[in-house]
Write a protein that holds these residues in place. Sequence first.
Motif, PDB file in Angstrom:
ATOM      1  N   SER A  11      96.413  42.809  47.366  1.00 18.91           N
ATOM      2  CA  SER A  11      95.689  43.866  48.158  1.00 18.91           C
ATOM      3  C   SER A  11      94.220  44.367  47.261  1.00 18.91           C
ATOM      4  O   SER A  11      93.283  44.465  48.062  1.00 18.91           O
ATOM      5  CB  SER A  11      96.483  45.230  48.344  1.00 18.91           C
ATOM      6  N   LEU A  12      94.527  43.988  45.974  1.00 17.26           N
ATOM      7  CA  LEU A  12      93.181  44.358  45.302  1.00 17.26           C
ATOM      8  C   LEU A  12      92.093  43.375  45.302  1.00 17.26           C
ATOM      9  O   LEU A  12      91.033  43.562  45.317  1.00 17.26           O
ATOM     10  CB  LEU A  12      93.858  44.505  43.593  1.00 17.26           C
ATOM     11  N   LEU A  27      96.819  49.187  49.021  1.00 19.91           N
ATOM     12  CA  LEU A  27      96.522  49.355  47.673  1.00 19.91           C
ATOM     13  C   LEU A  27      97.204  50.582  47.006  1.00 19.91           C
ATOM     14  O   LEU A  27      98.178  50.680  46.069  1.00 19.91           O
ATOM     15  CB  LEU A  27      95.153  49.324  47.124  1.00 19.91           C
TER      16      LEU A  27
END
Length: 143
Positions: A22-23, A46
């Motif tokens: 997600s980052l 996140l």
Amino acid sequence: MKLYERSLKSQLVSVCIFFFLSLVQLIINIGDHRPVGFIVIFSFCLGLFLILAVIISIDLIQKDAEKIVAKVEFIEEFRIHIRKPNGKLMKVRVKAREYEKFHLNQSIELLVGKRTSALLTIKSLEYESNDVSQADVSTTEDV
């Protein structure tokens, strides 16, 4: 049994991987000037994965699990159905070699994580009490 604790550790690893993915997606979307909707979605993911990772980590680090005494209601192949004190039914998969230790209406002790409600260990209470009573009988016969 360490099987259930390993399961919780593997969940922590999975959450950390999803957090990292997600980052990366968030950085890519910000760098490419994508619509704000994508940035919001990956920011939400996140944050969610970060919260899950913290909760699972705290449950693994702190050894303050709750002890629950329950009864075996039903036994399937490598799966036992346990009736908790609150009346709910819980299904637990066990290893083949530990499967034979359980029988109907047997009292068992469950160690459950406080925050995640994840099963950490399962022990048979009647099996241990039978071992103790047999040890007492053998010592009284020797005297």
